[in-house]
Design an enzyme around this catalytic site. Structure first.
Site, PDB file in Angstrom:
ATOM      1  CG  ASP A  65     -33.131 -43.233  86.976  1.00 20.49           C
ATOM      2  OD1 ASP A  65     -33.160 -43.296  88.281  1.00 20.49           O
ATOM      3  OD2 ASP A  65     -32.075 -43.025  86.464  1.00 20.49           O
ATOM      4  CD  GLU A 275     -30.879 -39.065  93.127  1.00 17.56           C
ATOM      5  OE1 GLU A 275     -29.674 -38.264  92.492  1.00 17.56           O
ATOM      6  OE2 GLU A 275     -30.958 -40.028  93.548  1.00 17.56           O
TER       7      GLU A 275
HETATM    8  O1  FUB Z   1     -29.862 -43.251  87.135  1.00 18.18           O
HETATM    9  C1  FUB Z   1     -28.721 -42.271  87.616  1.00 18.18           C
HETATM   10  C2  FUB Z   1     -29.232 -41.338  88.664  1.00 18.18           C
HETATM   11  O2  FUB Z   1     -29.480 -42.341  89.810  1.00 18.18           O
HETATM   12  C3  FUB Z   1     -30.525 -40.690  88.409  1.00 18.18           C
HETATM   13  O3  FUB Z   1     -30.406 -39.513  87.795  1.00 18.18           O
HETATM   14  C4  FUB Z   1     -30.821 -40.315  89.836  1.00 18.18           C
HETATM   15  O4  FUB Z   1     -32.223 -40.214  90.115  1.00 18.18           O
HETATM   16  C5  FUB Z   1     -30.550 -41.936  90.429  1.00 18.18           C
HETATM   17  O5  FUB Z   1     -31.662 -42.779  90.251  1.00 18.18           O
END
Ligand code: FUB
Length: 375
Positions: A65, A275
C-alpha cells in the site's frame, strides 16, 4: 523456478523473525534494486514464468500500500508493514494483521532505499486495537502528519492522525481518531491553494457498506449493498480543517460516473470503487485512482474538482500477482511514477512488496495502462 522457491522460503523465514521481534528493523539501506539483472534469464519469475515489470524496493521485509510523497526533493513512501501472523486468508482481510508503520526513503527513483525505524506502533495509539492498514502522510507548516486506519476497541475502523517534525517519524498519535471518520485507506491530497482533502473508504473488510445510512450498522453486511443495479457505494472525501487533524465538513461521496454521466453501478465490478483511493492533480485535472478489489485493477476517474464527480477513464495497472492492488502516483523531477505492490517475494496475499515504475501520460491526459509483467 527453483531459485524463486528457495528465495521465497528464505524471505518468509526472515519475515517471521522480523514479526517475532515486533518488526523493529534497524535503519537499513538496501541497494538500488529497481534495475533488472543484466541477463534476462537471471530475472525473478512469477509462478507461471513471467518476468516482473519492476523489482521490490525492499527484499528482507514486506511493505504494501505504498503512499509516495516528495518532501524537500526526496521521496518518502508511507506503506503498510506486512507481517505473517499465521492467519488464513478470508474475505474480510483477517490475514492483514499489521501493527506498525515504517517509512521508506530514497533520493531518487531507482536509488538506494532506506528502511527507517518504526514510525508508529498501534501500541502507542490509545484508541486503536488492531489492523494498521494502508496509511498516508501530509506536510504543513513544519509538521508531518501520518494518517492511518485501525480498528477501535469495538472493532470499528476509524482514521487516526499522528504528528512528527520528521518525515520518517517517530509520530505521536492524537488520543482519539479523527471525529466523523470511518472505514479505512486514508489518502490526503493538498491542492495548489494549500487546502487539504481526506479521501477514505473501502468495502468488504473495510466496512464502508456498514455506513450506508450514515451510522454504523454492525449488521450492515460483509461485502457491499448487494444492489447490483443501483449506484455503487462511493469512497468518501472531506476538506481537512486548518489543524490537519479534524474534518472541516462531513464526509461526502466521491462519485464515479460512467460514459453516460450516470453513477457506476454496484454490479460493475470492473469499474466500481472498492478501496485504495488516491488523488493527484495534473494539468488542472483531478485524478481519482482506486482499486476495483475483486477484479484487481487500479482504475482512475477524472474530475474538475477534488470532490468530483469523477468520470471513469480507464485502468492504470492490470492485476498484479496477489489479491490486493493499491498504489499512489507522484511526480519527481518532471516525470511521473506509480508506486504499487505485489506478492513477488512470497506469493502470499499478506506478504507484499512495494515497487515503483514510471507512468506515461498521453497528450490528452489519459494514462497508458501498465502491465505488471513484461511481455
Ligand atoms: O493492506 C491492507 C489492506 O489491503 C489495505 O488497506 C487495502 O487497500 C488492501 O491493500
Amino acid at each position: 523456478m527453483r531459485f524463486s522457491l528457495t528465495f521465497s522460503t528464505a524471505a518468509a523465514a526472515i519475515a517471521l523473525l522480523a514479526g517475532c521481534s515486533g518488526g523493529k528493523a534497524p535503519q537499513n539501506e538496501t541497494a538500488a534494486n529497481t534495475a533488472a539483472p543484466a541477463n534476462a534469464s537471471d530475472e525473478a519469475r512469477s509462478p507461471d514464468g513471467k518476468r516482473y515489470l519492476a523489482q521490490p524496493l525492499v527484499k528482507d521485509l514486506y511493505f504494501a500500500d505504498p503512499s509516495a510523497h516528495v518532501f524537500n526533493g526526496k521521496i518518502y513512501i508511507y506503506p503498510s508493514h506486512d507481517v505473517d501472523m499465521g492467519i488464513p486468508d478470508d474475505d474480510l482481510g483477517s490475514q492483514y494483521a499489521m501493527h506498525d508503520y515504517q517509512v521508506l526513503s530514497m533520493d531518487r527513483p531507482g536509488g538506494p532505499v532506506t528502511v527507517n525505524p518504526v514510525a508508529l506502533d498501534l501500541k502507542q495509539v490509545p484508541w486503536a486495537s488492531e489492523k494498521a492498514w494502508a496509511p498516508d502522510a501530509a506536510f504543513k507548516n513544519g509538521t508531518y502528519y501520518l494518517y492511518f486506519p485501525a480498528k477501535d476497541k469495538q472493532g470499528v475502523f476509524r482514521i487516526g492522525v499522528a504528528t512528527s517534525t520528521s518525515p520518517v517519524g517517530p509520530f505521536k498519535a492524537e488520543p482519539q481518531p479523527i471525529q466523523g471518520s470511518y472505514s479505512m485507506d486514508p489518502a490526503v491530497f493538498t491542492d495548489e491553494d494549500g487546502q487539504s482533502y481526506l479521501y477514505l473508504g473501502g468495502i468488504w473488510g473495510g466496512q464502508l457498506q456498514r455506513w450506508a445510512t450514515g451510522k454504523y450498522d454492525p449488521n450492515g453486511g460483509d461485502t457491499d449493498l448487494k444492489k447490483d443495479d443501483q449506484p455503487a457505494l462511493s469512497g468518501k472525501v472531506a476538506r481537512l480543517a486548518p489543524d490537519m487533524k479534524s474534518l472541516a465538513e462531513p464526509l461526502r461521496d466521491a462519485v464515479i460516473l460512467d460514459e453516460k454521466g450516470k453513477p457506476v453501478l454496484g454490479g460493475d465490478h470492473d469499474r466500481r470503487f472498492f478501496e485504495a483511493a488516491w488523488m493527484f492533480k495534473r494539468g488542472g485535472k483531478y485524478y481519482y485512482m482506486y482499486s476495483t478489489g475483486d477484479t484487481h485493477f487500479l482504475a482512475y476517474a477524472v474530475g474538475k474538482s477534488p470532490y468530483g464527480p469523477f468520470k471513469y477513464t480507464g485502468r492504470i495497472l492490470e492485476p498484479v500477482q496477489g489479491w490486493t492492488s493499491h498504489g499512489s502516483v507522484f511526480e519527481y523531477q518532471g516525470k511521473w511514477y506509480l508506486a504499487y505492490h505485489d506478492t513477488q517475494l512470497t506469493n502470499k496475499n499478506h506478504l507484499r512488496s512495494a515497487k515503483i515504475t514510471e507512468l506515461t501520460f498521453r497528450p490528452d491526459g489519459t494514462i497508458e495502462t501498465l502491465k505488471p509483467f513484461k511481455e
